[in-house]
Design a protein around this motif. Structure first.
Motif, PDB file in Angstrom:
ATOM      1  N   SER A  36     -10.352  -1.753  10.013  1.00 44.44           N
ATOM      2  CA  SER A  36      -9.188  -2.384  10.485  1.00 44.44           C
ATOM      3  C   SER A  36      -7.960  -1.964  10.331  1.00 44.44           C
ATOM      4  O   SER A  36      -7.836  -0.957   9.592  1.00 44.44           O
ATOM      5  N   VAL A  37      -7.057  -2.324  10.914  1.00 42.33           N
ATOM      6  CA  VAL A  37      -5.578  -1.787  10.739  1.00 42.33           C
ATOM      7  C   VAL A  37      -4.568  -3.046  10.392  1.00 42.33           C
ATOM      8  O   VAL A  37      -4.656  -4.241  10.717  1.00 42.33           O
ATOM      9  N   ILE A  38      -3.664  -2.690   9.495  1.00 43.08           N
ATOM     10  CA  ILE A  38      -2.785  -3.676   8.922  1.00 43.08           C
ATOM     11  C   ILE A  38      -1.515  -3.173   9.483  1.00 43.08           C
ATOM     12  O   ILE A  38      -0.992  -1.971   9.502  1.00 43.08           O
ATOM     13  N   GLU A  39      -0.775  -4.268   9.988  1.00 41.07           N
ATOM     14  CA  GLU A  39       0.589  -3.950  10.661  1.00 41.07           C
ATOM     15  C   GLU A  39       1.799  -4.771   9.987  1.00 41.07           C
ATOM     16  O   GLU A  39       2.138  -5.994  10.319  1.00 41.07           O
ATOM     17  N   PRO A  40       2.410  -4.079   9.047  1.00 41.42           N
ATOM     18  CA  PRO A  40       3.615  -4.515   8.332  1.00 41.42           C
ATOM     19  C   PRO A  40       4.643  -4.299   9.207  1.00 41.42           C
ATOM     20  O   PRO A  40       4.587  -3.570  10.058  1.00 41.42           O
ATOM     21  N   ALA A  41       5.742  -5.043   8.798  1.00 44.49           N
ATOM     22  CA  ALA A  41       7.312  -4.697   9.328  1.00 44.49           C
ATOM     23  C   ALA A  41       8.057  -4.108   8.327  1.00 44.49           C
ATOM     24  O   ALA A  41       7.472  -3.467   7.569  1.00 44.49           O
ATOM     25  N   TYR A  42       9.095  -4.173   8.066  1.00 49.99           N
ATOM     26  CA  TYR A  42      10.010  -3.912   6.937  1.00 49.99           C
ATOM     27  C   TYR A  42       9.519  -4.308   5.795  1.00 49.99           C
ATOM     28  O   TYR A  42       9.079  -5.481   5.473  1.00 49.99           O
ATOM     29  N   THR A  43       9.141  -3.295   4.865  1.00 48.79           N
ATOM     30  CA  THR A  43       8.746  -3.578   3.605  1.00 48.79           C
ATOM     31  C   THR A  43       9.596  -2.865   2.270  1.00 48.79           C
ATOM     32  O   THR A  43       9.797  -1.691   2.503  1.00 48.79           O
ATOM     33  N   LYS A  44       9.731  -3.596   1.323  1.00 52.46           N
ATOM     34  CA  LYS A  44      10.605  -2.947   0.232  1.00 52.46           C
ATOM     35  C   LYS A  44       9.823  -1.787  -0.889  1.00 52.46           C
ATOM     36  O   LYS A  44       9.279  -2.308  -1.469  1.00 52.46           O
ATOM     37  N   THR A  45       9.841  -0.694  -0.152  1.00 52.11           N
ATOM     38  CA  THR A  45       9.320   0.376  -0.934  1.00 52.11           C
ATOM     39  C   THR A  45      10.397   1.602  -0.624  1.00 52.11           C
ATOM     40  O   THR A  45      11.377   1.422  -0.427  1.00 52.11           O
ATOM     41  N   GLN A  46       9.879   2.936  -1.200  1.00 51.91           N
ATOM     42  CA  GLN A  46      10.630   3.819  -1.096  1.00 51.91           C
ATOM     43  C   GLN A  46      10.664   4.598  -0.009  1.00 51.91           C
ATOM     44  O   GLN A  46      10.978   5.618   0.205  1.00 51.91           O
TER      45      GLN A  46
END
Length: 271
Positions: free
Chosen positions: A172-182
């Motif tokens: 499977s693939v996960i498709e996030p958009a903007y995520t608050k990380t470094q």
């Protein structure tokens, strides 16, 4: 020894999405091993960190061998390690820079998959979850190399799932958009900047900064990772977060001209 609990291996787990996924899987009853280039030198975590450079064949082999020696199996591989290039025109990155991002974001997944799949085939089961991006489905301007690397991940993952399904392994693939990380803070600067793009580059930096203020927490992505890992009939693709769902919806159902105009408006390219 052979573990009773399912064993998960997560690349790029010293921070961000990788760390959040590791903590969530721990809470769900998995035995979790993370990786980072610095290994345990990256600091104490709730889970052990194994030293791993996904661009190095020997490092990949050593890390997978170490985990198998400790636990005897790998039930879940989460390919999360990756980096981006700060907003820039495609021609502002050299061929060397293009190779570097593909070597990590795409070939790193290929290396990990080739190292882990033989053991999953032998045990007759396994899950592989590749952290992609909504940009792997809806490419945006001025992140061409990153989008290309994620498109490669999408195509590879879909083909791989077909190949391995009859072996008891799902992908499977996960498709996030903007995520608050470094992640954005660690973006590589383009190495062939051109004055012609200075104005639009500065404008995009402000647009991205505003978007990051409303970005999803990495725990949002971690919940989707757990959902995909536990699903009896896993889907090939999972979006993570409201923005990613909206873009996926537009990609599937809106006329191409509407999506095109929406992208340009959101990035203020025609202002």
């Amino acid at each position: 020894m052979t573990s009773i609990k399912p064993v998960a291996l997560i690349t790029g787990a010293s921070s961000g999405i990788g760390e959040a996924a590791a903590i969530r899987l721990l809470a769900a009853g998995y035995i979790v091993y993370g990786t980072s280039r610095r290994g345990e030198q990256a600091g104490q975590r709730q889970f052990p960190l194994i030293a791993l450079d996904v661009t190095d064949d020997n490092s990949v082999t050593a890390a997978v061998s170490e985990l198998l020696q400790r636990e005897g199996r790998i039930d879940l591989l989460i390919n999360n390690a990756g980096f981006g290039v700060a907003p820039a025109a495609a021609e502002e990155s050299s061929i060397e820079q293009a190779k570097a991002i593909l070597d990590t974001n795409f070939l790193g997944i290929v290396r990990m998959t080739r190292a882990v799949v033989p053991h999953m085939r032998q045990q007759g089961s396994g899950r592989i979850i590749n952290i992609s991006s909504i940009l792997g489905v809806v490419p945006m301007p001025f992140v061409a190399l990153y989008a290309a690397s994620k498109h490669a991940v999408e195509g590879y993952s879909e083909a791989l799932d077909h190949e391995l399904r009859t072996r008891g392994i799902r992908v499977s693939v996960i498709e996030p958009a903007y995520t608050k990380t470094q992640f954005e803070a660690n973006n590589m600067e383009p190495d062939a900047k051109l004055e012609e793009y200075d104005q639009v580059r500065n404008k995009l930096a402000k647009v991205v900064a505003q978007a990051m203020e409303k970005a999803d927490a990495p725990t949002v992505v971690a919940e989707v990772v757990l959902k995909a890992a536990r699903a009896k009939q896993p889907k090939l693709r999972y979006t993570a977060g409201k923005a990613a769902r909206q873009l996926q919806f537009l990609r599937r159902f809106a006329p191409a001209s509407v999506l095109d105009a929406g992208i340009r408006k959101s990035l203020k390219l025609d202002a």
